[in-house]
Write an enzyme that holds these catalytic residues in place. Structure first.
Site, PDB file in Angstrom:
ATOM      1  N   LYS A  76       0.540  -1.205   0.205  1.00 22.76           N
ATOM      2  CA  LYS A  76      -0.016   0.055  -0.026  1.00 22.76           C
ATOM      3  C   LYS A  76       0.837   1.459   0.131  1.00 22.76           C
ATOM      4  O   LYS A  76       0.383   2.392  -0.430  1.00 22.76           O
ATOM      5  CB  LYS A  76      -0.984  -0.038   1.039  1.00 22.76           C
ATOM      6  N   ASP A 123      -7.824   0.065   6.945  1.00 20.81           N
ATOM      7  CA  ASP A 123      -8.004  -1.110   7.606  1.00 20.81           C
ATOM      8  C   ASP A 123      -6.533  -1.246   8.137  1.00 20.81           C
ATOM      9  O   ASP A 123      -6.448  -2.290   9.083  1.00 20.81           O
ATOM     10  CB  ASP A 123      -8.360  -2.462   6.588  1.00 20.81           C
TER      11      ASP A 123
END
Length: 403
Positions: A76, A123
Site C-alpha cells: 500500500k 484497515d
C-alpha cells in the site's frame, strides 16, 4: 448470508474503451523511478512456484510477494507515497521527478511547505504507508480505522508517529469522517476512493501501485514469460484497476484473462458488474470478512471505469478461500519458496487452488479457462499484518474449507 462462489464474465468488445495512458508503461516507468529514489527501495521478489503449479495442474504459477515492500509488510505504501509526492510537487509548482526522496525530505522543502497534516481511513496497510511517508517528511498524519480492526495494525501505524484510532464505523463511514475532518481542519485527504470533486489523489494512488505491476513485468520478461491469467483482489478497486490497466495497456487485445476477486461480504465490484446498468452498487453494514483489506463497500469510480472495460471476470468468494491461500503459500510444495501471505494477500492463490482442486468448482474453472496450459500471475499484497490471526489460520486451521 450464505457464502458461495459467484462469477460474472464480461465480453471483450471492440471499439473505444476507457483510456489507459495514465497507467501505461511510460507512466509506470516514471512512477517507478520516483520509488527507486527512496533509500528503502528494492524490487519485491517474484516467486516462481513450480511445485505449486505441478500440484494444481497448471503450466506455471508466479506470485509477486509484497511483504518485502519498504519494510512495511504490504504494497500500500506505493500509492500513498506517490500521491503525497505528487501533492507536494503541485504545492511547490515543480515536477515530481525534480523531487526525489532525498530532496523531498529536505529542510528546504519542509520550510517551503510549512506543516501539513495528512488524513486517511484504513484497515491498516494504507494507513501505515501514509503514516510512514508523513513521518519521513517530518509532517503529521491522522489515521481512522474501522471497527474490528486488528490492534497490531493500529500499533504499527502509531509506531510511525500517526494520531491513529479505531472507530465504531465501517470502512466507508470512516472514509466520510476522515474527509469531513480534512475539510474542517484544512488537512489533506489521502484516499484511494474517488468521488465527484476528489479525483487527483485517487488517480495518483493508482499510478503509485503500477510500480508493483511494472516490476512484475520486468521480472517476467527476464525469464521470457507472459501470463495467460492474472488474478487481482479488490477492495474499492484501485489496486485491481491499476494492475489491470497496466497489463491491458501493455498487451491490448492480447492481454491475459484478468479476473477480479472479492469476499462475499464486500463484493461491490461483482455486484456492479452483475447489474450491468452503468450504476455503481454499494455494500453496506459491517462487511464481516477476514479479508480486512478488501472490506470496502463503495467502488472507486476511476478503478471501476478501468475494470468495466478491461477486466474479464468478477468473482465473489467465501472467506475460507483466503485461509486456503494462506496455508497453501505457507506450506510450500517441492522446492518452492515459502511465502507469508495475509488474508487479503492470499485470496487469489486460494481461489486458483480451490478451482483446480475441487471437482464441485469445475464450472468456474472452465468459465475462467484454467487448464494445464495456464500460466498464472497473482499478487500477494500483504504479509502477516495481523500475526495472531495468521497463526490461528495457518497453525490452528481456522476457517477450514467446506469440503
Amino acid at each position: 448470508m450464505t457464502e458461495n462462489f459467484k462469477c460474472v464474465s464480461l465480453q471483450r468488445k471492440p471499439g473505444e474503451k476507457y483510456p489507459l495512458d495514465f497507467l501505461g508503461e511510460a507512466s509506470a516507468e516514471r512512477v517507478h523511478s520516483f520509488h527507486k529514489s527512496f533509500d528503502a527501495y528494492s524490487p519485491t521478489p517474484l516467486r516462481e512456484l513450480q511445485g505449486l503449479a505441478g500440484q494444481l495442474g497448471l503450466k506455471s504459477f508466479y506470485l509477486k510477494d509484497e511483504s518485502y515492500r519498504f519494510g512495511l509488510n504490504a504494497f500500500k505504501v506505493l500509492g500513498g507515497s506517490y500521491a503525497i509526492g505528487q501533492y507536494i510537487a503541485s504545492r511547490l509548482g515543480e515536477d515530481i521527478f525534480a523531487l526525489p526522496y532525498r530532496r523531498m525530505i529536505s529542510d528546504e522543502v519542509r520550510a517551503r511547505l510549512g506543516e501539513i497534516t495528512f488524513v486517511t481511513a484504513t484497515d491498516g496497510n494504507h494507513g501505515r504507508g501514509v503514516a510512514w511517508t508523513a513521518n519521513q517528511l517530518h509532517q503529521r498524519s491522522v489515521v481512522l480505522m474501522p471497527k474490528g480492526s486488528a490492534p497490531e495494525r493500529l500499533h504499527n501505524i502509531q509506531a510511525e508517529g500517526a494520531d491513529a484510532s479505531i472507530t465504531d464505523l465501517n470502512y466507508d463511514e470512516a472514509v466520510r469522517l476522515a474527509n469531513q475532518m480534512a475539510e474542517e481542519n484544512g488537512w489533506v485527504m489521502v484516499q484511494d476512493t474517488a468521488w465527484e470533486g476528489y479525483t487527483d489523489i485517487p488517480t495518483w494512488i493508482m499510478q503509485g501501485y503500477t510500480t508493483m505491476a511494472y516490476e512484475a513485468h520486468q521480472q517476467l520478461e527476464l525469464i521470457g514469460e507472459k501470463p495467460t491469467h492474472i488474478f487481482l483482489q479488490a477492495g474499492v478497486g484501485s489496486l485491481a484497476g491499476a494492475v489491470c490497466g497496466f497489463f491491458s495497456s501493455l498487451y491490448g487485445e492480447e492481454r491475459p484473462i484478468i479476473t477480479i476477486v472479492e469476499p462475499n461480504q464486500a463484493d461491490c465490484l461483482y455486484r456492479t458488474a452483475e447489474a450491468g446498468d452503468g450504476k455503481l452498487r454499494f455494500v453496506t453494514g459491517d462487511m464481516d470478512t477476514i479479508m480486512a483489506g478488501l472490506a470496502c463497500g463503495e467502488p472507486c469510480t476511476i478503478g471501476w471505469n478501468v475494470l468495466r472495460d478491461w477486466a474479464d471476470n468478477f468473482v465473489s468468494c467465501p472467506d475460507y478461500v483466503a485461509a486456503k491461500g494462506m496455508r497453501t503459500l505457507g506450506n510450500p510444495a517441492g522446492e518452492d519458496s515459502r511465502v507469508v501471505s495475509g488474508e487479503s494477500g492470499a485470496v487469489t492463490t486460494g481461489l486458483v487452488a480451490a478451482l483446480m482442486g475441487d471437482p464441485e468448482l469445475r464450472w468456474l474453472k472452465e468459465k475462467l479457462k484454467l487448464d494445464e496450459s495456464s500460466r498464472v500471475l497473482c499478487f500477494s499484497t500483504e504479509g502477516d499484518t495481523d500475526k495472531e490471526n495468521y497463526r490461528q489460520i495457518v497453525w490452528d486451521g481456522k476457517y477450514p474449507s467446506f469440503h
